[in-house]
Structures are given as C-alpha cells and as structure tokens.
Design a protein around this motif. Structure first.
Motif, PDB file in Angstrom:
ATOM      1  N   GLU A  28      11.122  -8.029   6.756  1.00 39.44           N
ATOM      2  CA  GLU A  28       9.502  -7.876   6.515  1.00 39.44           C
ATOM      3  C   GLU A  28       8.676  -7.742   8.284  1.00 39.44           C
ATOM      4  OE1 GLU A  28       8.825 -10.168   1.791  1.00 39.44           O
ATOM      5  OE2 GLU A  28       8.465 -11.465   4.111  1.00 39.44           O
ATOM      6  N   ARG A  32       6.672  -4.971   9.455  1.00 36.42           N
ATOM      7  CA  ARG A  32       4.984  -5.282  10.031  1.00 36.42           C
ATOM      8  C   ARG A  32       4.500  -5.244  11.382  1.00 36.42           C
ATOM      9  NH1 ARG A  32       2.295 -10.612   8.949  1.00 36.42           N
ATOM     10  NH2 ARG A  32       3.434 -10.743   7.237  1.00 36.42           N
ATOM     11  N   GLN A 106       2.778  -7.467   2.245  1.00 34.87           N
ATOM     12  CA  GLN A 106       4.067  -7.554   2.113  1.00 34.87           C
ATOM     13  C   GLN A 106       4.035  -8.178   0.609  1.00 34.87           C
ATOM     14  OE1 GLN A 106       5.192  -8.180   5.975  1.00 34.87           O
ATOM     15  NE2 GLN A 106       6.862  -6.724   5.998  1.00 34.87           N
ATOM     16  N   THR A 126       6.865  -3.818   0.441  1.00 37.38           N
ATOM     17  CA  THR A 126       5.959  -3.813   1.818  1.00 37.38           C
ATOM     18  C   THR A 126       5.392  -2.006   1.546  1.00 37.38           C
ATOM     19  OG1 THR A 126       7.172  -5.503   3.156  1.00 37.38           O
ATOM     20  CG2 THR A 126       5.945  -3.413   4.669  1.00 37.38           C
TER      21      THR A 126
END
Lengths: 391, 214
Positions: A28, A32, A106, A126
């Motif tokens: 993640e 990101r 997310q 996501t």
C-alpha cells in the motif's frame, strides 16, 4: 443457522495476521507513493452510506450489499465500493473545487458473496478517480497509472485488456434491428457465453454480411491491428466513434510507453449501463481473476447533482498480494532488554534512548535469579541486572 | 520483460466419465496425442510429450470450478454442468460431441399435483426451468439413480439428461417436457483468455478445425 462457535467469523470476513498485514501495508505504501507522484490526493469516506444515495448509485447490485437499519429506520449499506462515495463528496463538500479533481483511496469495501462460503466479502482496494476530464488523455493517464502501480508492486508479467462500452452496443445497433434481439445478444456476451451468442446469431434472420460482422466481433482481441479490423466492421455512428476513441487512446498510451502491457479486446464487457466509454481490466500471470478494473463512468456524477465525466480504477489488494512476491525489506533486529526490579529506571531509560536511535525495543522484567531469554533470530538481548549502583 | 507469458504453458481440465472417451477421440483428431491408458492410469495430472500442454482429470462438475479459479486455463465440459454450476468462465466453443438433452420425465399417467416434487441432480436448472414455466415446485437434490424417484413416490417428476432414453424406458418413464439440448463445450478462464491468448486461441482453432468434420 447453528449458533456460531467461538472461532467463527461472519461469512466472508477474515483476519489479517501481522506478517500478512505487514506485506499489505508495505505494498500500500509503494502504491501510495506512486499515485501521489501523479498528483492524486487521498480521501477517506464513511463505512456506512445510505442505500438510497450511494447504494443506488453504486455499480454493485443491491443483492450483494450488506444492508442494515440505522436508528431512524433508514436502510444503510456497508460501502460496496469507493467510487460512488467519492462522487457524493465531489458533488457536495467539494462542489466549489474546480475540475479536474484527482483523488485516491486505500480502503476496505464490502460485497456479499453467493458461492463458496469462504470467499472474501470484505476487500481492500487501492484506487484512483480522475473527475471532470472527459478527454482520451484522462483515460490514458489512469491506464498508465494502473500500469505504473502494477510495476511498482513488483508484478512482472501482466496485461491490461482495454475495450469500449459503446462498441458492442453500436455494432449491435447497426446489425440487428429488434431491440429485444440486441439485448439477448448483449446478455450472451456479458455472460461470456460465446457459444450461445453464435447460436443466436445463426438463428436470427440476418443477411450474410451482418452475420459475418457479428461473428467477427468475437475475434477482436489482440494488438493495435485490431483497431482497423474493428473499424471495418462498423458503418458509422456510435461504434465508429468508439473505435476512433480507442485509436486515439492507443496513441496516447504509446506516448506513455506502456503499450507492451496493453491488449485490445472489443468484447470486454464490464458492468453494462455503468461504464460509458473506455473500460479496462488487468490480469497477472498465474492469477485466475483480474486484479484491477476500471473505466469511464460519465453518468455517475449527475446522480449526485454535479454532472461531470470521470474515470478511474481499483486494484484488489488481496489479488495483488497473491500475484507479487514483493515483501518489506528485512528490518534491523529488535532489541530485548531484560531487567531486574532494582534496575528498572536504568533499563527503561536505556530503552527510551535506543528507541530514539530508531531501534525497536521490548523490555521485560525478570526475577533476580534470571530466566533464560527467549531465543529468536531477529532479537538482540541485553541484560541489565545486579545490584543497583545508587540511584 | 514483455507483458505476455512467452512460455504459455496451458493446463486443460478434462472430465472423467460420460464424455471422456468421446473427448479423447476429439483431442486425437485435433492432433493432440494423449497416452491411450489415460483413464486407467491413476495419475490425475498428465503432461503431453513435446508440448506445452498438460491435462488434469477431474470430476465433470468440478471442471468449471478449476477453470474459474484459474488452476486450469481451459476445460472441456458438458453444457449441463455449465448451466448448473453458473461459473464465471468464457464459453468458447461448442464441440458438438456428447449430445444429449435435458428434460422433464415422469410416469406415463402423470397428472399435475397439488404439491409437485421434482427429483434431480441439477437443482439449479430444475428450479430455474419451473420458475420460468410459472410453476412452484419442491426440488429434491439426488446424486444418482434419479429415475427411481417417481417409481417409489419420492417425487412425481424428474429433471435429468437423456441420450438414448433407454434408462427411462427400462424404468417405465416417459419424457414430458424438453428443457434444452446439451453438448460438450470448451471453456476458458477469464485471465488465461487474455494472459495466454495465443495458446488459448491455438487450442480453440485446433478444436474448431475438427468440429465441422463430425
């Protein structure tokens, strides 16, 4: 149903234990970072939404939503996706913010499953939404970003299949006169029942040219060359415009340098009546189900009172985790400080000092006789014991 | 590295039982030689010499499951199983083998009853069919010898596949309603259909070249 046993969870819910969660969080974080580099800002929305607003607007069908009643008696749903809530925010709290708006999330979403009791009903996703830009370049941007995300996540072999919601509808309008027959053909294609589709084409009163074009539709899956093949099947109007859009998109994707990961499939049908333009789905080697899906949904925002074109995608994190062997870099050993009661303040101060230096420190009180410290490869052990030297 | 899998190893799920023999002949005609003692051997995973193919032998009802989950890329399976299992797979080809029909059968003197009961190995197909006919029936799932049900009063009708009709005749049953024709199909996994498009197309084309000859 029998009373649940102590270890049981509601159907489709699962626990994520520290080791798996660490992998998920690591991925993640990678995503990101990638997504933020493209100018998207993170948003969070509530877990519960009204059925009449977000529930109605969502692409997920009502049967698959978890529904409950709030204290006022309204039906609320556990959010089945993040796109509809984001459309709600963009049309209300963000009403004054000019387009284009780039947002990402997310988050977990919920969808009840019919088959296979163990199948997930809660997913971590996501995803990104690019709202207020109807250009082909916006479509290309989110596809290129999806490619970048999969690469970042360490997926070595993957393909994004791209189609257009209008192509099939347009071709059917050109070739089949009765609306009812068109719907039946569309249904077959949506069900991926190509045998049933061919049988129906054979049964309809069509001239040979139209029949050949309907047959050829099934072969429109492949590289750039399929654009010309698709164009030849269309006479004018909707389907022709869809091909033109795909052709422009291909040029934009060439500019992004991502076409090696792209496969055209003019039969790709995703959520009829929701997507309005380019649609896409991503697959990885040795993974039986798509791990990313998305496309253009130009009608959704209007349902919340701020009509605008929009496109986006969502990556299913559980499938991404299955498809990649990326894992967090090995951490420095944790530090275990064993101390006796007489040395407590010295030990705990030492622990704080080490933590400030970035170490992970666990402390444990032991008795004077001194227990054996637990053995672990990722653990450095310090003992602070003996008579205290005057505090 | 390029997006598609260069090796494109393909796993084909084959059904044991009713349509196995016919499928084997079909494969041979399509130029895929499989060792003759395939069904006798206890092995469940069979590689094909000098090729990128391997077969897995499965119970027919499990073939669509293997394919949906992607442990097999393509599969050979009867339409009866596809209708019953409702799996999310591509149905690519009608192989036009394993002909039979799905039908409703009962005793020759069958009369509508107040509490209709239907025995079948295909509860989904039966429920769907009677619903479409506007009839509310109780569907009883059996795993074999469905013809027995009307004879001993478990159900007044059955839904099953029939090829020659011999079993029905021997048990004094008659076909009451025809639901649909059943043939054997080639199915493909959603991801394999894209990730291994060349290998999937290759096998589909091989199969396709055999179909008209039959």
């Amino acid at each position: 149903m029998a009373k649940p046993l102590g270890f049981e969870k509601p159907l489709g819910m699962r626990d994520i234990l520290p080791e798996s969660l660490a992998r998920q969080r690591y991925l993640e974080a990678l995503l990101r970072e990638q997504i933020e580099q493209w100018g998207y800002e993170e948003i969070a929305t509530p877990s519960l939404e009204y059925h009449d607003t977000v529930g109605e607007a969502s692409v997920t069908t009502t049967e698959r939503m978890f529904k409950l009643l709030d204290k006022q008696g309204h039906t609320v749903v556990l959010r089945p996706d993040m796109t509809a809530p984001i459309a709600r925010v963009v049309s209300s709290l963000y009403k004054q913010i000019p387009f284009p708006i780039r947002l990402y999330y997310q988050a977990n979403v919920f969808r009840a499953q019919e088959k296979e009791a163990g199948r997930n009903a809660e997913f971590f996703q996501t995803g990104v939404e690019l709202i207020g830009d109807g250009s082909v370049d916006a479509d290309a941007e989110v596809i290129a970003l999806a490619v970048a995300c999969l690469k970042t996540a360490g997926i070595r072999s993957f393909q994004i299949a791209i189609g257009h919601a209008d192509f099939m509808a347009g071709l059917l309008e050109e070739t089949v006169d009765a609306q009812e027959d068109r719907n039946r053909l569309r249904e077959r294609l949506t069900d991926r029942d190509y045998v049933g589709y061919r049988q129906l084409v054979d049964a309809l009163p069509l001239d040979t040219d139209r029949r050949a074009r309907l047959y050829a539709l099934l072969r429109l899956r492949g590289g750039k060359g399929k654009i010309d093949e698709a164009r030849e099947l269309t006479v004018n109007g909707k389907a022709r415009r869809a091909v033109q859009t795909v052709a422009s998109l291909w040029e934009a994707l060439e500019a992004y340098g991502v076409t090696e990961h792209v496969l055209l499939d003019f039969n790709l049908v995703l959520h009829l009546n929701y997507y309005t333009g380019i649609v896409f789905e991503g697959y990885a080697a040795n993974l039986g189900s798509p791990l990313v899906g998305g496309g253009r949904y130009d009608r959704l925002l209007a349902q919340f009172g701020r009509p605008a074109p929009a496109t986006g995608f969502a990556i299913k994190m559980d499938r991404l985790l299955q498809a990649t062997d990326a894992k967090p870099p090995k951490k420095r050993n944790r530090l275990l400080i064993l101390y006796t009661e007489a040395n407590r303040s010295r030990a705990l101060q030492e622990a704080q000092k080490q933590r400030q230096n970035g170490r992970v420190v666990i402390t444990r009180l032991i008795s004077e006789s001194g227990q054996e410290p637990p053995h672990a490869d990722d653990l450095d052990v310090i003992r602070i014991t003996g008579e205290e030297d005057v505090g | 590295m390029s997006g598609s899998d260069r090796m494109q190893k393909l796993t084909i799920a084959m059904p044991k039982g009713r349509i196995f023999e016919e499928s084997l002949v079909f494969l041979k005609e399509a130029g895929l030689t499989v060792t003759a003692d395939l069904q006798e051997s206890r092995k469940l995973i069979i590689p094909v010499a000098n090729s990128h193919l391997q077969f897995i032998l499965a119970k027919p009802t499990d073939v669509p499951t293997y394919v949906e989950y992607g442990v097999a890329d393509v599969g050979v399976v009867g339409k009866d199983v596809l209708l019953e299992e409702e799996r999310d797979v591509y149905e690519l080809l009608d192989l036009k083998i394993g002909y039979c029909r799905m039908m409703v059968a009962g005793l020759p003197d069958w009369q509508p009853t107040e509490t209709p009961r239907v025995a079948t190995k295909y509860p989904r197909i039966a429920s769907r069919y009677f619903r479409e006919q506007g009839q509310q029936v109780e569907v009883i799932k059996l795993n074999g010898s469905v013809e027995l049900a009307p004879l001993i009063g478990l159900a007044d009708r059955i839904v099953d596949i029939v090829s020659t009709g011999q079993t029905l005749r021997e048990n004094g049953l008659v076909e009451l309603e025809h639901i649909c024709e059943i043939t054997t199909r080639l199915i493909a996994n959603r991801a394999s259909y894209r990730m291994k498009s060349e290998a999937v197309d290759e096998i589909a084309d091989k199969f396709l070249s055999v179909i008209p000859r039959r």
